[in-house]
Structures are given as C-alpha cells and as structure tokens.
Design an enzyme around this catalytic site. Structure first.
Site, short mmCIF file in Angstrom:
data_model
loop_
_atom_site.label_atom_id
_atom_site.label_comp_id
_atom_site.label_asym_id
_atom_site.label_seq_id
_atom_site.Cartn_x
_atom_site.Cartn_y
_atom_site.Cartn_z
N CYS A 1 -2.66 2.89 9.94
CA CYS A 1 -1.42 2.25 10.40
C CYS A 1 -0.51 3.33 10.99
O CYS A 1 0.70 3.28 10.84
CB CYS A 1 -0.75 1.44 9.31
SG CYS A 1 -0.27 2.38 7.86
N ALA B 1 -9.68 1.89 -0.95
CA ALA B 1 -9.60 0.42 -1.11
C ALA B 1 -8.29 -0.15 -1.64
O ALA B 1 -8.00 -1.32 -1.39
CB ALA B 1 -10.75 -0.04 -2.01
N ASP C 1 -10.27 2.30 5.75
CA ASP C 1 -8.86 2.05 6.08
C ASP C 1 -8.12 3.26 5.54
O ASP C 1 -7.64 3.26 4.40
CB ASP C 1 -8.43 0.74 5.41
CG ASP C 1 -7.03 0.33 5.75
OD1 ASP C 1 -6.60 0.57 6.89
OD2 ASP C 1 -6.34 -0.24 4.88
#
Ligand code: SAM
Length: 297
Positions: free
Chosen positions: A217, A95, A163
């Site tokens: 990413c 997070a 993520d």
C-alpha cells in the site's frame, strides 16, 4: 515518490463472509436497513456503506460473529487476483490481521490448505483469532519470519500471496499527523530490504508454474518496481510478469524507468491502484508473477 494527502474516504467497504453466511440473508438483516448499502459490481459478496455507518457495522452481531469483514476494495482486489482454487496449497507470507487470508479461504471453499505466516507476535494472535471467528478451517498459522520459509519449503505452494510490509504511503491522511509521523526516506530503504528478502523467499516457496501476487500500500517505486526488478534479475528468464486486468479505471500502469535508469519492460504489466473517492479505494501496487515450469534455483 507520490504522496496522497487525502482525507478519510467517504465510503467503507465490507464483505459478507460466505463461509458462514448467505449474502442475501445478511444484506436484508435489520442492521443494513436504511443505510444506503451499495453493491460492488465486480464482487458479489462486497458492498460499500457511507463512512458514518462504520461504527454501526462494527457494533453489529454480523461483525462480532464473523459474518461480515470490513475491508477496503483495493485489498479485496489484491487477494482476488491470486485466483486461489479449492484443494490447492496456498501460502500467505505476511498474513496478519488476515483479511486477505479470509478471501483466499472463501475462494477455496474451505478446501485445500493455507499456510498463513506472521512474524509479529500480537499480530499473529490477531490473525489466528480473526480466522477462527470467520470459520476458516484450512489455515495453519505460523509465527515465524517469512523470509526463511522459501528455503524451508522450496517449490511447495501452488499460489503465494505476499502482501508485503511497507511504508504505507497510501494511508497518509492530511488531517492525521500520526499517519505520516514515521514516514521518511530511511524507512523506505529499510522496507525495501525486507521486501526483497520476503519476495525472494516467496518465489522459492512457489511451485514451478505457480502464481504469485506481490502487493504493497505504498506508491514508492523503491518498494514496488525496484523490488520486482531485483528478482527478475536474480531469476533471469524464469519469472514472467503477467498483465493485471482491473475491473475499475482508477489505475496507472507500472514504471519501466526510474530516476533515469531503465527497468524490465515487463514491469509495465504491474498496476498502481489510485485512491478513488467514489468507492473509497485506497492506493495500492499489485504485481502478478508466474514461475516458469522449468525454474531451478
Ligand atoms: N495481508 C494482511 C491482510 O490483508 O490482512 C496485511 C499484511 S500487512 C500489509 C504486512 C504484515 O507483514 C504485517 O502484519 C507485518 O507484521 C508482517 N511482517 C513483517 N515482516 C514480516 C516477516 N519477515 N515475516 C512475516 N510477516 C512479516
């Protein structure tokens, strides 16, 4: 592997934090006058300003009081894809610093519960501080290894965001050697190992019928399609890859083969966001998964 050797993007994205402020009040305040603030068509709270105005935003009262949050549009899209709703139980498994947790809390109107997990101590403190400053009241932050959460909290969450930590290939800049000093193939392999563990944990923690967003990413298929392929095999027939529909066109569909090896055809529903100088969007990979209602591990 695809490397983007781009310069710093000409535009910087930010969001008005609707937990603490009204969009019009913020945008009409003096700090934004005369700097050519552009609205983002697919998010009413999102705007772009020229890169040279970045520091002006960081120095503003709106920033220090948590009324605005600087964030790339690709990150905004990733968190928004989870479509979190008020009263739900949501897990954010990697997070810090918390930009996407804030989007989840906004979507949930500060109602329900978010478990925000971060393993690196100083990043954990940054996460708790950011969420406090931004008025997030529904997040419990946990300083722990996300790969353990699935076994400890099986089938607990309506939605999970992973993520994932990654090699950050899309942040490589031709003019900044520090952005690629630590990039190598060994790093990609190491990240893939962590990503597989975290994604397995995320799926275990998800309720049957629940939704999960996996993102990185990085452009590397080893960190993206191959990580998902592994879980599609492990949870055979119990996971569905849902199509990702993007409100912008700088995208590429996911790969269904890599280095001569065929992959699950559902991976064509995943999406790479390509860097876009018109909006400053950074490269990202996103995948939306649904756990079957009858899934048993
Ligand atoms: N979602 C964040 C945001 O938008 O602000 C960014 C997350 S960043 C890509 C990945 C984070 O995962 C890093 O803060 C890293 O320290 C953390 N991380 C790495 N390994 C982890 C693990 N095993 N468990 C939990 N967090 C982990």
């Amino acid at each position: 592997m695809l490397l983007s050797l781009q310069q710093d993007p000409p535009w910087v994205g930010f969001r008005v934090n609707t937990l603490l402020a009204d969009i019009t009040d913020v945008i009409e305040s003096p700090v934004f006058s005369g700097i050519g603030c552009r609205p983002v068509s697919w998010r009413p709270d999102a705007f772009l300003v020229p890169f040279e105005c970045r520091q002006r935003l960081v120095n503003s009262k709106a920033f220090t009081e948590g009324q605005i949050y600087l964030q790339n549009l690709s990150s905004m899209f990733t968190a928004q894809l989870l479509s979190a709703c008020p009263e739900e139980q949501v897990l954010d498994l990697a997070a810090a610093p918390g930009g996407k947790t804030l989007i989840l809390a906004q979507a949930m109107k500060n109602r329900g519960r978010i478990a925000a997990v971060e393993v690196v101590k100083n990043r954990f403190y940054k996460l708790t501080e950011n969420l406090r400053r931004c008025g997030v009241q529904i997040a419990n932050c946990y300083h722990k290894d996300g790969s353990k959460v699935g076994r400890q909290c099986p089938s607990m969450f309506d939605r999970v965001l992973l993520d994932a930590p990654c090699s950050a290939e899309s942040r490589i800049r031709a003019n900044r050697p520090d952005t690629y000093a630590f990039w190598n193939l060994h790093k990609i392999k190491d990240m893939q190992r962590k990503q597989k563990q975290l994604l397995h944990s995320a799926i275990l923690a998800l309720k049957p019928g629940g939704l999960l967003v996996y993102s990185t990413c990085s452009y590397a298929p080893e960190e993206n399609e191959l990580v998902i392929e592994r879980q599609l095999q492990k949870f055979a027939g119990q996971l569905e890859v849902l199509p990702v529909e993007a409100p912008f066109s700088n995208t590429q569909t996911g790969l269904t083969q890599w280095q001569g090896k065929p992959l699950n055809r559902m991976l064509s529903r995943t999406l790479r966001i390509l860097p876009d100088p018109q909006t400053g969007m950074e490269g990202f990979f996103v995948c939306l998964l649904k756990k079957d209602t009858a899934c048993v591990e």
